[in-house]
Design a protein around this motif. Structure first.
Motif, PDB file in Angstrom:
ATOM      1  N   LYS A 151      31.547  39.250  56.568  1.00 16.30           N
ATOM      2  CA  LYS A 151      30.978  39.916  57.740  1.00 16.30           C
ATOM      3  C   LYS A 151      31.838  41.101  58.170  1.00 16.30           C
ATOM      4  N   MET A 152      33.148  41.007  57.902  1.00 18.24           N
ATOM      5  CA  MET A 152      34.063  42.063  58.314  1.00 18.24           C
ATOM      6  C   MET A 152      33.947  43.309  57.444  1.00 18.24           C
ATOM      7  N   LEU A 153      33.238  43.189  56.318  1.00 17.60           N
ATOM      8  CA  LEU A 153      33.137  44.323  55.397  1.00 17.60           C
ATOM      9  C   LEU A 153      31.789  45.040  55.502  1.00 17.60           C
ATOM     10  N   ARG A 154      31.100  44.816  56.599  1.00 17.68           N
ATOM     11  CA  ARG A 154      29.762  45.395  56.779  1.00 17.68           C
ATOM     12  C   ARG A 154      29.765  46.917  56.594  1.00 17.68           C
ATOM     13  N   ASN A 155      30.780  47.590  57.100  1.00 13.96           N
ATOM     14  CA  ASN A 155      30.826  49.061  57.035  1.00 13.96           C
ATOM     15  C   ASN A 155      31.690  49.581  55.897  1.00 13.96           C
ATOM     16  N   SER A 156      32.052  48.708  54.978  1.00 15.55           N
ATOM     17  CA  SER A 156      32.901  49.109  53.851  1.00 15.55           C
ATOM     18  C   SER A 156      32.058  49.581  52.670  1.00 15.55           C
ATOM     19  N   ARG A 157      32.715  50.290  51.772  1.00 20.87           N
ATOM     20  CA  ARG A 157      32.068  50.729  50.538  1.00 20.87           C
ATOM     21  C   ARG A 157      32.528  49.841  49.384  1.00 20.87           C
ATOM     22  N   PHE A 158      31.683  49.718  48.364  1.00 22.56           N
ATOM     23  CA  PHE A 158      31.991  48.904  47.197  1.00 22.56           C
ATOM     24  C   PHE A 158      31.871  49.741  45.928  1.00 22.56           C
ATOM     25  N   VAL A 159      32.635  49.338  44.907  1.00 16.48           N
ATOM     26  CA  VAL A 159      32.555  49.963  43.595  1.00 16.48           C
ATOM     27  C   VAL A 159      32.473  48.838  42.567  1.00 16.48           C
ATOM     28  N   GLY A 160      31.733  49.066  41.485  1.00 17.27           N
ATOM     29  CA  GLY A 160      31.579  48.014  40.483  1.00 17.27           C
ATOM     30  C   GLY A 160      31.496  48.580  39.081  1.00 17.27           C
ATOM     31  N   LEU A 175      40.127  49.526  38.811  1.00 16.04           N
ATOM     32  CA  LEU A 175      41.447  49.274  39.395  1.00 16.04           C
ATOM     33  C   LEU A 175      42.137  50.577  39.758  1.00 16.04           C
ATOM     34  N   SER A 176      41.987  51.569  38.919  1.00 16.27           N
ATOM     35  CA  SER A 176      42.561  52.887  39.214  1.00 16.27           C
ATOM     36  C   SER A 176      41.887  53.504  40.433  1.00 16.27           C
ATOM     37  N   PHE A 177      40.563  53.413  40.498  1.00 15.50           N
ATOM     38  CA  PHE A 177      39.795  53.989  41.602  1.00 15.50           C
ATOM     39  C   PHE A 177      40.159  53.322  42.926  1.00 15.50           C
ATOM     40  N   LEU A 178      40.356  52.019  42.906  1.00 17.11           N
ATOM     41  CA  LEU A 178      40.673  51.289  44.135  1.00 17.11           C
ATOM     42  C   LEU A 178      41.994  51.741  44.751  1.00 17.11           C
ATOM     43  N   GLN A 179      42.934  52.157  43.936  1.00 15.12           N
ATOM     44  CA  GLN A 179      44.268  52.480  44.433  1.00 15.12           C
ATOM     45  C   GLN A 179      44.267  53.695  45.354  1.00 15.12           C
ATOM     46  N   TYR A 180      43.294  54.574  45.202  1.00 10.83           N
ATOM     47  CA  TYR A 180      43.304  55.762  46.067  1.00 10.83           C
ATOM     48  C   TYR A 180      42.006  55.915  46.867  1.00 10.83           C
ATOM     49  N   PHE A 207      36.307  29.383  32.673  1.00  6.36           N
ATOM     50  CA  PHE A 207      35.566  30.136  33.677  1.00  6.36           C
ATOM     51  C   PHE A 207      36.467  31.170  34.346  1.00  6.36           C
ATOM     52  N   GLU A 208      35.840  32.232  34.796  1.00  5.37           N
ATOM     53  CA  GLU A 208      36.492  33.205  35.672  1.00  5.37           C
ATOM     54  C   GLU A 208      35.945  33.012  37.078  1.00  5.37           C
ATOM     55  N   ARG A 209      36.822  32.986  38.065  1.00  8.15           N
ATOM     56  CA  ARG A 209      36.358  33.011  39.454  1.00  8.15           C
ATOM     57  C   ARG A 209      36.112  34.457  39.858  1.00  8.15           C
ATOM     58  N   ILE A 210      35.213  34.617  40.797  1.00  2.00           N
ATOM     59  CA  ILE A 210      34.898  35.958  41.287  1.00  2.00           C
ATOM     60  C   ILE A 210      35.645  36.176  42.597  1.00  2.00           C
ATOM     61  N   LEU A 211      36.463  37.229  42.651  1.00  3.64           N
ATOM     62  CA  LEU A 211      37.294  37.542  43.808  1.00  3.64           C
ATOM     63  C   LEU A 211      36.950  38.916  44.372  1.00  3.64           C
ATOM     64  N   LEU A 212      37.474  39.177  45.555  1.00  2.00           N
ATOM     65  CA  LEU A 212      37.406  40.522  46.142  1.00  2.00           C
ATOM     66  C   LEU A 212      38.713  41.248  45.860  1.00  2.00           C
ATOM     67  N   ALA A 213      38.623  42.532  45.558  1.00  2.00           N
ATOM     68  CA  ALA A 213      39.817  43.323  45.286  1.00  2.00           C
ATOM     69  C   ALA A 213      39.754  44.632  46.065  1.00  2.00           C
ATOM     70  N   THR A 214      40.929  45.082  46.531  1.00  2.00           N
ATOM     71  CA  THR A 214      41.020  46.359  47.223  1.00  2.00           C
ATOM     72  C   THR A 214      42.451  46.855  47.173  1.00  2.00           C
ATOM     73  N   SER A 215      42.664  48.086  47.580  1.00  2.00           N
ATOM     74  CA  SER A 215      44.019  48.638  47.628  1.00  2.00           C
ATOM     75  C   SER A 215      44.836  47.952  48.715  1.00  2.00           C
ATOM     76  N   LYS A 216      46.113  47.734  48.445  1.00  2.00           N
ATOM     77  CA  LYS A 216      46.991  47.139  49.453  1.00  2.00           C
ATOM     78  C   LYS A 216      47.163  48.064  50.657  1.00  2.00           C
ATOM     79  N   ASN A 217      46.761  49.320  50.497  1.00  2.00           N
ATOM     80  CA  ASN A 217      46.854  50.285  51.602  1.00  2.00           C
ATOM     81  C   ASN A 217      45.547  50.407  52.381  1.00  2.00           C
ATOM     82  N   ASN A 218      44.550  49.619  52.015  1.00  2.00           N
ATOM     83  CA  ASN A 218      43.272  49.667  52.715  1.00  2.00           C
ATOM     84  C   ASN A 218      43.487  49.277  54.179  1.00  2.00           C
TER      85      ASN A 218
END
Length: 319
Positions: A195-204, A240-245, A168-179
Motif C-alpha cells: 500500500k505504501m508503494l501506490r505512487n512509486s514506479r516499477f521496472v521489470g 539492477l543497474s537501473f535501480l541504483q540510480y 524454487f525462487e521466492r519473489i522479492l521487492l528490490a530497490t536502491s538503498k538510496n530510495n
C-alpha cells in the motif's frame, strides 16, 4: 548413508564447527545438522557432541568418520580411473543472470571432483533457450518456467525434454538503498506493505511476463492500485543497474539477492502478506542417461536452493 552424508561428516570433522562446514559445503547449518541427525537415527548411535566448541566426535562418530573417509577415497579413485577412458564434460545453457551468479558456484565445487572435466556455460534469453548451434552438445538447461507451477504442465509444453524440479525462487521487492521511500519504512526494514508503494514506479525484465504479472496482481489485491511501469529492461542485470540510480522498484527472484556477486547498492525486501515463488528447472532430452557430473550438478543445485533467506518459512510462501 549416502555419499553426500559421508561428505558432510568429513567436512564437519575437518572444520570443527557447523558454521565452517556448512560454508564449505554451500549448504545451510540447519540442513547440515539435519543430515547428521539422520545418520545418527539410521544407526541408532550418537556421532557428535553438539554442545562442545569446537564440535567433538564420539567414539562411534570416529568409526563412522573413518569409514566415510575411506569410502570417499575409493569413490574418488574409481572416478579418476573411469575418467581416464572417457571425456568428462558438462555443458549448461541457462538464462543470463544464473550464468554468472548461481551456476558458477556449483561448477566450482564440481571442479574439485572432476579436475579434468570440460565445463562450459552458455546463456540466452528464455525464449531462445532450447535453440542455437550448441543444441546437440548441451547436457542441462537451467531456467524458470514463467506462469507454470507444476512439472506436468511443463512436460505438456515440450515433450522432447525431461524437466526436473531443482528448487524454487521466492519473489522479492528490490530497490536502491538510496530510495527515499526506504526512510519511511523505518531502520533496516525486512518487509514492505505494498500500500505504501501506490505512487512509486516499477521496472521489470522484458523476458519474464511472470514477474510483471505477480507485481500487478499483488499491488491490486493488497494495495488496491495498478502499478505504474516506467520501462522494461531486457535482463535482470540491467534492472539492477537501473535501480541504483532511479527511485523505483522491481519484483525479482531471491536468487538475485543470494548469488548476486557484484558490489551493489540494492535493498531486497519481503512483501507483507506472504510471497510468491516459481520453479527452477533442470531440463535434458528424454531418454538421455545423465552423466555422473550432470547428476552431481542437480544434487548440488537442489541443496543450494533449499537454503532459507529473509526470515520467512517455506510454509508462508504461496504459489
Amino acid at each position: 548413508m549416502t555419499f553426500r552424508q559421508f561428505e558432510y561428516i568429513c567436512a564437519l570433522m575437518q572444520e570443527g564447527s557447523f558454521t565452517k562446514a556448512a560454508k564449505k559445503l554451500f549448504i545451510s547449518e540447519s540442513a547440515l545438522s539435519q543430515q547428521i541427525s539422520a545418520v545418527e537415527k539410521e544407526y541408532g548411535v550418537k556421532i557428535i557432541n553438539r554442545k562442545t566448541k569446537p564440535v567433538t566426535f564420539t567414539k562411534e562418530g570416529y568409526l563412522v568418520y573413518e569409514a566415510a573417509e575411506k569410502i570417499l577415497d575409493i569413490r574418488e579413485n574409481m572416478e579418476k580411473e573411469l575418467a581416464r577412458g572417457e571425456h568428462v564434460k558438462l555443458y549448461i545453457k541457462t538464462i543470463e543472470f544464473l550464468s554468472f551468479a548461481f551456476i558458477p558456484r556449483i561448477l566450482a565445487v564440481l571442479r574439485d571432483r572432476y579436475p579434468n572435466a570440460d565445463m562450459k556455460i552458455f546463456d540466452a534469453e528464455t525464449e531462445q533457450l532450447f535453440t542455437g548451434k550448441y543444441y546437440e552438445n548441451i547436457d542441462l538447461y537451467v531456467h524458470s518456467f514463467d506462469m507454470l507451477t507444476s512439472t506436468d504442465a511443463v512436460n505438456e509444453k515440450d515433450e522432447k525434454f525431461e524437466h526436473e524440479e531443482i528448487g524454487f525462487e521466492r519473489i522479492l521487492l528490490a530497490t536502491s538503498k538510496n530510495n527515499q521511500m526506504l526512510k519511511k519504512l523505518g531502520e533496516n526494514p525486512l518487509s514492505v506493505d505494498l500500500k505504501m508503494l501506490r505512487n512509486s514506479r516499477f521496472v521489470g525484465p522484458s523476458t519474464s511476463n511472470y514477474l510483471e504479472y505477480i507485481c500487478r496482481k499483488l499491488c491490486f489485491e493488497r494495495g488496491g492500485y495498478e502499478p505504474v511501469y516506467t520501462k522494461a529492461e531486457p535482463t535482470i542485470v540491467k534492472i539492477l543497474s537501473f535501480l541504483q540510480y532511479n527511485d523505483c522498484w522491481a519484483v525479482l527472484p531471491d536468487t538475485v539477492a543470494k548469488y548476486y556477486n557484484l558490489k551493489s547498492d540494492i535493498k531486497f525486501l519481503n512483501m507483507e502478506g506472504g510471497s510468491f515463488k516459481r520453479q527452477i528447472i533442470a531440463a535434458y532430452p528424454k531418454r538421455t542417461r545423465l552423466s555422473p557430473i550432470a547428476r552431481d550438478f542437480i544434487i548440488l543445485a537442489k541443496e543450494l536452493l533449499k537454503e532459507e533467506y529473509f526470515g520467512e518459512s517455506l510454509e508462508s510462501v504461496k504459489i
